[in-house]
Write an enzyme that holds these catalytic residues in place. Sequence first.
Site, mmCIF file in Angstrom:
data_model
loop_
_atom_site.group_PDB
_atom_site.id
_atom_site.type_symbol
_atom_site.label_atom_id
_atom_site.label_comp_id
_atom_site.label_asym_id
_atom_site.label_seq_id
_atom_site.Cartn_x
_atom_site.Cartn_y
_atom_site.Cartn_z
ATOM 1 N N THR A 28 -12.496 31.289 8.506
ATOM 2 C CA THR A 28 -13.671 31.823 7.820
ATOM 3 C C THR A 28 -14.223 30.809 6.832
ATOM 4 O OG1 THR A 28 -12.785 34.061 8.003
ATOM 5 C CG2 THR A 28 -14.529 33.704 6.376
ATOM 6 N N HIS A 45 -16.034 17.466 -4.591
ATOM 7 C CA HIS A 45 -15.570 17.314 -5.971
ATOM 8 C C HIS A 45 -15.737 15.907 -6.525
ATOM 9 C CE1 HIS A 45 -11.531 15.265 -5.619
ATOM 10 N NE2 HIS A 45 -11.691 15.616 -4.356
ATOM 11 N N CYS A 104 -4.342 10.461 -5.228
ATOM 12 C CA CYS A 104 -3.477 10.924 -4.145
ATOM 13 C C CYS A 104 -2.142 10.208 -4.124
ATOM 14 C CB CYS A 104 -4.180 10.753 -2.800
ATOM 15 S SG CYS A 104 -5.658 11.776 -2.648
ATOM 16 N N GLN A 123 -16.820 8.033 -1.864
ATOM 17 C CA GLN A 123 -17.232 7.453 -3.144
ATOM 18 C C GLN A 123 -18.659 6.925 -3.131
ATOM 19 O OE1 GLN A 123 -15.605 7.616 -5.920
ATOM 20 N NE2 GLN A 123 -13.546 8.186 -5.263
ATOM 21 N N ASN A 169 -12.285 3.412 -3.236
ATOM 22 C CA ASN A 169 -12.039 4.341 -4.333
ATOM 23 C C ASN A 169 -11.268 3.727 -5.498
ATOM 24 O OD1 ASN A 169 -9.903 4.422 -2.217
ATOM 25 N ND2 ASN A 169 -8.837 5.705 -3.710
ATOM 26 N N THR A 206 -9.844 14.757 3.118
ATOM 27 C CA THR A 206 -8.605 14.545 3.857
ATOM 28 C C THR A 206 -8.662 15.218 5.220
ATOM 29 O OG1 THR A 206 -7.255 14.261 1.867
ATOM 30 C CG2 THR A 206 -6.122 14.980 3.871
#
Length: 380
Positions: free
Chosen positions: A236, A200, A324, A178, A150, A71
Amino acid sequence: MEVYADYAATTPVKQQVIDKMMNIYSTHYGNPSSIHSIGRDARKYLDESRHIVAKELNAKSSEVIFTSGATESNNTAIKGIVYAHQHKGKHIITSKIEHHSVLHVFEQLEKEGFDVTYLDVDEEGLVSLKQLQNALTDETILVSIMFVNNEIGTVQPMYDIEEVINNSNALFHVDAVQAIGHLEVNFHEFNIDAMSITAHKFGGPKGVGALLLKEGTALKFSQLGGEQETKRRAGTENVPQIVGLAEALKLANQYRDDNNVHLMNLKNQFLVSLQERSIPFELNGSMTDTTGHIVNLYFPFIDVETMLTLLDLSNVYVSSGSACTAGSTTPSHVLAAMYSNEDRAQHSVRFSFNEAMTEQEIKYIATEIHKIYHKFKEEV
């Protein structure tokens, strides 16, 4: 039996990835921007991970920007390119079946005064190369097309799309989320200007991704506050998760061919199992221009909410589309763009597989759908 078949939404973190990450968490805890030895130690793992990602995707290390996920990568690429190049034109192009992290950005840009073309797709979910070519003008500054959809698994003809775009002045962004682990993703060979991935979806941790940005591509970065990622993304770096992303990507590519054979066998077995049980269904998308890990089916005898609930009660975990949009009552925009039958999206379910799944699990899903069908077929 419990069967998870929603791998397009997310995948479990592979044990090798966890081991790599735990080593960083417990031992190499320094801030990679610190100049002391502990910071330099963390920087070493950050640099190694960047090199691995670049190598696996055929990019330069300098072209890899680590982000919090797809995203952020999609938002950064689209808005960053558009704002940096708006002096050249205000026309941008995408398709009607993109992920919402792309579509919502285009909708916002449209409100800001940019001219947006949303490309149609056919009933297999493929964009029209002719429509794309006709849509391109001297004012077009960006085209954003996803590699693999997706919700339906359709693979867009990247070489053909890239060739059309290369005959214009537009830059090319690809959401490749994907595609990783299922197709060879070659950043330079496709001549892509910007590409988004997230860990992920291929056995890595949530909350980390990457934006690949071709060297020399002007982009306006919005996240300010520090000079991390060579002044391109302040904040960071999450070194343990970045290490996890790199390891997961390496494993996904290493076993891609064997996994694809297994996934296509599972997909074919699933469809055959449904046919053998005389369950009425139709495939949403393409049977040829597709990956093995996603299959989206239209079941005319039951609405999707009821189907998902009954499957969940049978310990089969699937979805109606993108995670989503979970909780939304709006029909799938992907299926709405593909089919004139407005009712189709209300009766369609996405099943998505993983290399760890077994034939026994596939048969169990088909058996449970068969039971559901017998409960509802009299209402058809």
